[in-house]
Motif scaffolding. Structure first.
Motif, PDB file in Angstrom:
ATOM      1  N   ARG A   1       0.847  -1.181   0.000  1.00  0.00           N
ATOM      2  CA  ARG A   1       0.000   0.000   0.000  1.00  0.00           C
ATOM      3  C   ARG A   1       0.888   1.238   0.000  1.00  0.00           C
ATOM      4  NH1 ARG A   1      -2.603  -0.187   5.082  1.00  0.00           N
ATOM      5  NH2 ARG A   1      -3.966   1.467   4.356  1.00  0.00           N
ATOM      6  N   TYR A   2       0.347   2.337  -0.506  1.00  0.00           N
ATOM      7  CA  TYR A   2       1.119   3.568  -0.592  1.00  0.00           C
ATOM      8  C   TYR A   2       0.336   4.740  -0.028  1.00  0.00           C
ATOM      9  CZ  TYR A   2       4.201   1.070  -3.757  1.00  0.00           C
ATOM     10  OH  TYR A   2       5.081   0.163  -4.289  1.00  0.00           O
ATOM     11  N   GLN A   3       1.085   5.729   0.450  1.00  0.00           N
ATOM     12  CA  GLN A   3       0.456   7.010   0.749  1.00  0.00           C
ATOM     13  C   GLN A   3       1.183   8.062  -0.079  1.00  0.00           C
ATOM     14  OE1 GLN A   3       0.389   9.520   4.632  1.00  0.00           O
ATOM     15  NE2 GLN A   3      -1.314   8.099   4.832  1.00  0.00           N
ATOM     16  N   VAL A   4       0.432   8.756  -0.939  1.00  0.00           N
ATOM     17  CA  VAL A   4       1.000   9.752  -1.848  1.00  0.00           C
ATOM     18  C   VAL A   4       0.515  11.127  -1.402  1.00  0.00           C
ATOM     19  CG1 VAL A   4       1.170  10.514  -4.250  1.00  0.00           C
ATOM     20  CG2 VAL A   4       0.897   8.062  -3.721  1.00  0.00           C
ATOM     21  N   ARG A   5       1.439  12.040  -1.215  1.00  0.00           N
ATOM     22  CA  ARG A   5       1.064  13.392  -0.790  1.00  0.00           C
ATOM     23  C   ARG A   5       1.395  14.358  -1.929  1.00  0.00           C
ATOM     24  NH1 ARG A   5       3.686  16.911   2.942  1.00  0.00           N
ATOM     25  NH2 ARG A   5       5.138  15.231   3.466  1.00  0.00           N
ATOM     26  N   ILE A   6       0.398  15.141  -2.322  1.00  0.00           N
ATOM     27  CA  ILE A   6       0.544  16.020  -3.483  1.00  0.00           C
ATOM     28  C   ILE A   6       0.142  17.439  -3.108  1.00  0.00           C
ATOM     29  CG2 ILE A   6      -0.013  16.207  -5.947  1.00  0.00           C
ATOM     30  CD1 ILE A   6      -1.506  13.526  -5.653  1.00  0.00           C
ATOM     31  N   ALA A   7       0.900  18.442  -3.610  1.00  0.00           N
ATOM     32  CA  ALA A   7       0.471  19.842  -3.486  1.00  0.00           C
ATOM     33  C   ALA A   7      -0.236  20.210  -4.793  1.00  0.00           C
ATOM     34  CB  ALA A   7       1.669  20.749  -3.257  1.00  0.00           C
ATOM     35  N   VAL A   8      -1.488  20.633  -4.676  1.00  0.00           N
ATOM     36  CA  VAL A   8      -2.287  20.924  -5.890  1.00  0.00           C
ATOM     37  C   VAL A   8      -2.899  22.318  -5.806  1.00  0.00           C
ATOM     38  CG1 VAL A   8      -2.886  18.494  -6.236  1.00  0.00           C
ATOM     39  CG2 VAL A   8      -4.385  19.951  -4.861  1.00  0.00           C
ATOM     40  N   ASP A   9      -3.333  22.837  -6.942  1.00  0.00           N
ATOM     41  CA  ASP A   9      -4.106  24.085  -6.936  1.00  0.00           C
ATOM     42  C   ASP A   9      -5.392  23.851  -6.151  1.00  0.00           C
ATOM     43  OD1 ASP A   9      -2.160  25.081  -8.555  1.00  0.00           O
ATOM     44  OD2 ASP A   9      -3.319  24.866 -10.428  1.00  0.00           O
ATOM     45  N   ASP A  10      -5.711  24.802  -5.291  1.00  0.00           N
ATOM     46  CA  ASP A  10      -6.878  24.627  -4.427  1.00  0.00           C
ATOM     47  C   ASP A  10      -8.146  25.012  -5.169  1.00  0.00           C
ATOM     48  OD1 ASP A  10      -8.524  24.173  -2.326  1.00  0.00           O
ATOM     49  OD2 ASP A  10      -7.815  25.832  -1.089  1.00  0.00           O
ATOM     50  N   ARG A  11      -8.578  24.160  -6.094  1.00  0.00           N
ATOM     51  CA  ARG A  11      -9.810  24.440  -6.827  1.00  0.00           C
ATOM     52  C   ARG A  11     -10.571  23.146  -7.126  1.00  0.00           C
ATOM     53  NH1 ARG A  11      -8.289  23.256 -12.156  1.00  0.00           N
ATOM     54  NH2 ARG A  11      -6.124  23.698 -12.668  1.00  0.00           N
TER      55      ARG A  11
ATOM     56  N   GLY B   1      -3.818  29.333  -1.856  1.00  0.00           N
ATOM     57  CA  GLY B   1      -4.253  28.838  -3.158  1.00  0.00           C
ATOM     58  C   GLY B   1      -3.778  27.419  -3.443  1.00  0.00           C
ATOM     59  N   ILE B   2      -3.122  26.834  -2.449  1.00  0.00           N
ATOM     60  CA  ILE B   2      -2.621  25.463  -2.610  1.00  0.00           C
ATOM     61  C   ILE B   2      -3.331  24.552  -1.606  1.00  0.00           C
ATOM     62  CG2 ILE B   2      -0.581  23.986  -2.216  1.00  0.00           C
ATOM     63  CD1 ILE B   2       1.115  26.213  -3.369  1.00  0.00           C
ATOM     64  N   ALA B   3      -3.604  23.338  -2.028  1.00  0.00           N
ATOM     65  CA  ALA B   3      -4.158  22.345  -1.102  1.00  0.00           C
ATOM     66  C   ALA B   3      -3.248  21.129  -1.084  1.00  0.00           C
ATOM     67  CB  ALA B   3      -5.564  21.943  -1.537  1.00  0.00           C
ATOM     68  N   HIS B   4      -3.251  20.440   0.062  1.00  0.00           N
ATOM     69  CA  HIS B   4      -2.505  19.180   0.151  1.00  0.00           C
ATOM     70  C   HIS B   4      -3.476  18.026   0.049  1.00  0.00           C
ATOM     71  CE1 HIS B   4       1.270  21.093   1.090  1.00  0.00           C
ATOM     72  NE2 HIS B   4       0.584  21.920   1.865  1.00  0.00           N
ATOM     73  N   LEU B   5      -3.130  17.104  -0.827  1.00  0.00           N
ATOM     74  CA  LEU B   5      -3.968  15.941  -1.061  1.00  0.00           C
ATOM     75  C   LEU B   5      -3.173  14.718  -0.590  1.00  0.00           C
ATOM     76  CD1 LEU B   5      -6.689  15.913  -2.542  1.00  0.00           C
ATOM     77  CD2 LEU B   5      -5.469  15.339  -4.639  1.00  0.00           C
ATOM     78  N   VAL B   6      -3.743  13.978   0.354  1.00  0.00           N
ATOM     79  CA  VAL B   6      -3.055  12.767   0.834  1.00  0.00           C
ATOM     80  C   VAL B   6      -3.896  11.569   0.447  1.00  0.00           C
ATOM     81  CG1 VAL B   6      -2.129  11.545   2.839  1.00  0.00           C
ATOM     82  CG2 VAL B   6      -2.077  14.051   2.762  1.00  0.00           C
ATOM     83  N   ILE B   7      -3.356  10.738  -0.398  1.00  0.00           N
ATOM     84  CA  ILE B   7      -4.098   9.582  -0.914  1.00  0.00           C
ATOM     85  C   ILE B   7      -3.464   8.296  -0.397  1.00  0.00           C
ATOM     86  CG2 ILE B   7      -4.746   8.300  -3.002  1.00  0.00           C
ATOM     87  CD1 ILE B   7      -4.302  11.176  -4.377  1.00  0.00           C
ATOM     88  N   THR B   8      -4.246   7.483   0.285  1.00  0.00           N
ATOM     89  CA  THR B   8      -3.764   6.167   0.715  1.00  0.00           C
ATOM     90  C   THR B   8      -4.391   5.133  -0.211  1.00  0.00           C
ATOM     91  OG1 THR B   8      -3.765   7.025   2.966  1.00  0.00           O
ATOM     92  CG2 THR B   8      -3.471   4.656   2.705  1.00  0.00           C
TER      93      THR B   8
END
Lengths: 433, 433
Positions: free
Chosen positions: A348-358, A392-399
């Protein structure tokens, strides 16, 4: 003397543990033969009643009521019948006739272990009993052999799963003692008559065996002071928590200036102590040794398959003593499995991404995961904030659920290419769940 | 063949571990003789430089630069010099001349263990290496022997104390990687050049040994995929906590459909997993086996005394194989210490009392404790409240320093007699601190 090509194994008792012993002897037959250097041939199973319906793994033709006759024609006797008699007489008879013995019988060992060990020494055969203390947890061998050049000072054990489950429920849910016992009974963790567990008799038997083993001294059940958990209230448990403790039923064996002390009683254990984290029906034994320092052994203390695992480990040891005279390792590469390529790893993985907050970014990312066959277990999204408000940035954490490393790598590359993605901040594997 | 009365022991290397081996061989000489059935006689210590000042436990007359000559006159060779050469040649020479070998050399075993094991099998002698993986933690013996009748499916290990300490500090105090490494260096948990630890090389060597052992397959360092912790940020650690995990550097060995996989990398471990609670420089190895279920082994993975403890355990095993042909237990009652009376038990207590909620009560209780020689570690006082406000009762929770059971009992009886005391609600022992 040429090494034997087969060793005759007799099984005394065929309850929950005995049935699992038969299963392992059957299913692992080839591996066992490699490890021992001779075939282990189950020649009979002594039971009180040959007519009871049993698991299909048990060949009815092997069942016999003549335990004495069975013992007389065995090289190795496995005793999982329990109780003092006829277990003791059968073990002594086996030893006298030159057979090696493996037993899981804690009651017998706590009452009269030294008689058995002495008889085995006189006869020059083995009596092994790893399964008698803390079920599947390797404990006897580590204490007797690995610590043979050290001095054990103290043993603290959670050696009764039923009481640990009960105290754990009281601690986690604020249950009272009676309610927690009732639940444990319903789930099969406690007997209809829970006395042996909740009054500490079972733990006291194990304390006697542990103290004998750790301090090379004859300690019997009568030497163990014992107090159960029946007087522990929800209030006691709540106050323990307030002062940074949990309540555990401990078997404590130590060397004091007055001699060996063995006792069983509920005790407050500080939350930071490794024993405090032992949850549910698990067992653990914490050992303090002079040179080794603090050690802990953790695992399942009961149950058919775990106990059978410990029995079989002993069977292999005593069998190898008969075949090889106990000489050390057989070369450890007989299985010689292939080595898997790292890219085939599935985890399993946890991926953390900085994305545009929209709106819509998560959907794009999820789409890429789906296209690559990577399934999402959980998503967590948090807008980044600075002192001036939103950045204007959001953090997305996907497991993710389990995925192949190659699929994950392809997904991450595609995600990094999305316009709305500022940065793939981290990719970490998730293990141990 | 009569059993020998003494076995000649050669020590190769005399650093931190070697010195502790000498100390244990000296201090435990009598116990070791009982356990082995023959005296262990240290006949020489091979070192590179005989002129360096050493611990007084090391007899300078035993030092020699002639390792070859020393090996030739030994029954048991203990190798704690480390590195590939000349360690490998010396071990092979020892084995060829019929000596048994105990080694703590993880680098050598990870690179070329199978050559050593094969040579030992050919020569009919032992090569034991408990100290090479996870220091003092008994692991090799449990996996090879206790689980010999089971099938190991997966091994997850925290096998490098330096990285565990660094990650633990990052997690507990929000430190960055560099700051945590600097602190570990200051405390002696990390080398001046921490590369071998933080890049996962040390853990990878142990993963190779563990995988070989668990799966009976030749796995070398080159087969282990490796990733260190240098890229882990304070942010990663914080996000791990937010999602209910801690980050640990894990050595993971498993059987996959493609074969044996061995890898080392940082991973998110769920907080409820037993490995998550392994703090500071401790090591732990979590094993999943088919019948035994989940097992964990915990303890000190490095350090002179803990590693020497593991070495000595192996020395006793190989020595007993030479004396007794490896037959099972010597009767475990040779020490035969006296059994202490339960009333002589000394431990800490927590006493909970319901008292009148008024000034001066605590002073009276404290006075009684002092009169009985029982020292107070902590007191906590809380007024009881009901829906209608105060009940006029307060709960007093007193935690004591170590005290004799008899002194505590006398104190509790006196406290119960005080006018202001409504009830001694509970008396519990505190253990494990």
């Amino acid at each position: 003397m040429p090494a034997p090509t087969a060793l005759r194994v007799a099984l005394l008792g065929c309850g929950v543990v005995g049935t699992q012993v038969v299963r392992l002897l059957t299913e692992q037959a080839d591996d066992l033969t490699s490890r021992v250097g001779a075939r282990l041939e189950l020649v009979g199973i002594a039971v009180r009643d040959t007519s009871i319906a049993r698991d299909p793994v048990v060949d009815p033709a092997l069942l016999t009521q003549d335990a004495d006759g069975l013992v007389a024609r065995a090289d190795i006797v496995i005793e999982v019948m329990g109780g003092i008699e006829p277990a003791r007489s059968l073990i002594l008879r086996a030893v006298a006739s030159g057979a090696s013995v493996v037993t899981a019988n804690k009651a017998l060992l706590a009452e009269d272990g030294p008689t058995l060990y002495h008889a085995a020494d006189e006869a020059g055969v083995d009596v092994y009993y790893e399964a008698a203390v803390a079920g599947a947890i390797p404990l006897v061998r580590p204490v007797r052999e690995s610590l043979a050049g050290d001095r054990v000072e103290r043993v603290l054990g959670i050696v009764n799963g039923t009481t640990n489950y009960v105290l754990d429920q009281m601690s986690a849910y604020g249950m009272g003692f009676d309610e927690a016992v009732a639940q444990a009974q319903e789930l099969g963790y406690a007997e209809a008559d829970p006395t042996a567990d909740v009054e500490g008799y079972d733990a006291a038997a194990k304390a006697a065996i542990l103290a004998s083993l750790a301090f090379h001294t004859r300690v019997t059940l009568d030497d163990v002071s014992r107090e159960g958990i029946t007087s522990i209230t929800a209030d006691d448990v709540a106050w323990a928590a307030k002062t940074g403790h949990v309540i555990k039923l401990l078997a404590i064996c130590e060397v004091t200036p007055d001699g060996v002390s063995a006792r069983v009683h509920p005790a407050l254990v500080p939350l930071a102590h490794p024993l405090a984290g032992v949850r549910g029906a698990f067992n653990a034994v914490f050992i303090e040794a002079e040179a080794a320092g603090e050690l802990m052994f953790y695992g399942r203390g009961a149950g058919g398959a775990p106990t059978a695992s410990a029995v079989l480990g002993d069977v292999v040891s005593v069998a190898r003593h008969r075949v090889l005279g106990g000489r050390g390792p057989v070369e450890s590469s007989y299985a010689q499995l292939p080595i898997a390529s790292p890219s085939s790893t599935i985890t399993r993985y946890q991926v953390r991404i900085a994305v545009d907050d929209r709106l819509g970014v998560l959907a794009q990312v999820a789409q890429l995961l789906a296209e690559n066959g990577v399934s999402i277990e959980a998503v967590r999204q948090a807008p980044e904030s600075s002192d001036d408000g939103s950045t204007g940035i959001a953090h997305l954490v996907i497991t993710t659920h389990s995925a192949a490393e190659s699929a994950l790598a392809a997904t991450v590359a595609a995600i990094a290419d999305l316009d709305a993605v500022q940065d793939v901040t981290s990719v970490l594997r998730v293990e141990g769940s």
